[in-house]
Design an enzyme around this catalytic site. Sequence first.
Site, short mmCIF file in Angstrom:
data_model
loop_
_atom_site.label_atom_id
_atom_site.label_comp_id
_atom_site.label_asym_id
_atom_site.label_seq_id
_atom_site.Cartn_x
_atom_site.Cartn_y
_atom_site.Cartn_z
N ASP A 1 -3.83 -6.62 -5.79
CA ASP A 1 -4.81 -6.49 -4.73
C ASP A 1 -4.42 -7.42 -3.59
O ASP A 1 -4.43 -8.65 -3.74
CB ASP A 1 -6.19 -6.86 -5.27
CG ASP A 1 -7.30 -6.73 -4.24
OD1 ASP A 1 -7.00 -6.39 -3.07
OD2 ASP A 1 -8.46 -6.98 -4.60
N VAL A 2 -4.09 -6.87 -2.43
CA VAL A 2 -3.63 -7.70 -1.31
C VAL A 2 -4.70 -8.66 -0.83
O VAL A 2 -4.40 -9.64 -0.14
CB VAL A 2 -3.11 -6.84 -0.14
CG1 VAL A 2 -1.90 -6.02 -0.55
CG2 VAL A 2 -4.22 -5.97 0.44
N SER A 55 1.71 3.52 -2.60
CA SER A 55 1.65 4.55 -3.64
C SER A 55 1.30 5.92 -3.07
O SER A 55 1.45 6.93 -3.74
CB SER A 55 0.64 4.16 -4.71
OG SER A 55 -0.65 4.00 -4.15
N ILE A 94 -3.59 10.19 11.41
CA ILE A 94 -2.59 10.64 10.44
C ILE A 94 -3.34 11.14 9.20
O ILE A 94 -4.24 10.46 8.70
CB ILE A 94 -1.65 9.49 10.03
CG1 ILE A 94 -1.06 8.80 11.27
CG2 ILE A 94 -0.56 10.01 9.11
CD1 ILE A 94 -0.10 9.63 12.07
N ILE A 141 0.89 6.83 4.31
CA ILE A 141 1.90 6.29 5.22
C ILE A 141 2.86 5.36 4.47
O ILE A 141 4.07 5.42 4.66
CB ILE A 141 1.23 5.55 6.40
CG1 ILE A 141 0.52 6.56 7.31
CG2 ILE A 141 2.26 4.74 7.19
CD1 ILE A 141 -0.31 5.91 8.41
N GLY A 151 0.82 -1.21 0.00
CA GLY A 151 0.00 0.00 0.00
C GLY A 151 0.84 1.25 0.00
O GLY A 151 0.60 2.17 0.79
N SER A 179 -3.22 0.31 14.35
CA SER A 179 -3.83 1.63 14.54
C SER A 179 -4.21 1.81 16.00
O SER A 179 -4.41 0.82 16.73
CB SER A 179 -5.09 1.75 13.67
OG SER A 179 -5.82 2.92 13.99
N ASN A 204 1.27 -2.53 5.30
CA ASN A 204 0.61 -1.24 5.52
C ASN A 204 -0.73 -1.11 4.81
O ASN A 204 -1.58 -0.32 5.24
CB ASN A 204 1.55 -0.12 5.05
CG ASN A 204 0.86 1.20 4.91
OD1 ASN A 204 0.59 1.89 5.90
ND2 ASN A 204 0.53 1.59 3.68
N LYS A 232 -7.84 -3.91 12.78
CA LYS A 232 -6.62 -3.35 13.35
C LYS A 232 -6.25 -4.05 14.66
O LYS A 232 -5.07 -4.25 14.97
CB LYS A 232 -6.77 -1.84 13.56
CG LYS A 232 -6.87 -1.07 12.24
CD LYS A 232 -5.65 -1.32 11.36
CE LYS A 232 -5.66 -0.53 10.07
NZ LYS A 232 -4.44 -0.71 9.28
N SER A 277 -6.91 2.47 16.62
CA SER A 277 -8.23 1.85 16.55
C SER A 277 -8.22 0.40 17.01
O SER A 277 -9.28 -0.21 17.17
CB SER A 277 -8.77 1.92 15.12
OG SER A 277 -8.98 3.25 14.73
N TYR A 279 -13.78 -1.73 10.67
CA TYR A 279 -12.36 -1.40 10.55
C TYR A 279 -11.58 -1.70 11.83
O TYR A 279 -10.50 -2.31 11.78
CB TYR A 279 -12.25 0.09 10.21
CG TYR A 279 -10.86 0.69 10.23
CD1 TYR A 279 -10.00 0.51 9.14
CD2 TYR A 279 -10.42 1.46 11.29
CE1 TYR A 279 -8.74 1.09 9.13
CE2 TYR A 279 -9.16 2.04 11.29
CZ TYR A 279 -8.32 1.85 10.22
OH TYR A 279 -7.08 2.42 10.21
#
Length: 253
Positions: free
Chosen positions: A63-64, A14, A189, A17, A12, A143, A90, A160, A145, A156
């Site tokens: 695509d992970v 491009s 962030i 973070i 991730g 995170s 990431n 995490k 989170s 989400y």
Amino acid sequence: MLLEGKRVLVTGASAGIGRAVAIGCARHGADVAINYGRDTAGAESAVAEIKALGRKGVAVQGDVADPETARSFIAVAVDALGGVDVLVSNAGICPFHAFLDMPVETFERTMRVNLHGAYFMVQAAANQMVRQGQGGAIIAMSSISALVGGEYQTHYTPTKAGLLSLMQSTAIALGKHGIRCNALLPGTILTEINKDDLADQTKRTYMESRIPLGRLGQPEDMVGPTVFLASDLAQYVTGAALLVDGGAFVNLQ
């Protein structure tokens, strides 16, 4: 040059973070392979910056959420860089949505990208490190989170928390191979993930007021902690979790 001679892989990468970490690792002497999903221009410019620092750089699209992406990413990185010493997992998404009417597709996609994708990347990188026989370092971008809830993040936050747990368990599973596994827990962030959410100036001001250091984080704030955990300075650190949140988590008063 804390990472001189190391081969670092970042998923991730491009933008946000991941991009900051990839370029930051190159600044510290690492050759870097990045994974990205759709932003080809962002990936190519990140690789250009890595190469401008005199390091090897390569971008691999995939695509992970697809387990095959992990295997192909590791294979291309090994071919380009000669091996894998560090993985920074990431890649992640956070499509904000209310809980009661959460679409099944949104929930499942978030799980597949954030948690399943990290699992398969960590597994593939660890297998390569074991084959090399020289240990390594794995860092999962969890995170804050993982520790606190969010009304519009019920899909989400469990991913995490799962990443934090994954690093704890893989630290045990891979310690015998000299592979260290740690989690970073960024606070708020400023990235594309939360750009729209923080466009509300009232909300942004409130968020800033809750952070003892008085500001929201920038992607570059994650570089130092990542480089530390990836480097030999952290050779006795595994199974750990490092908050990088400006003090937000402890500000309960």
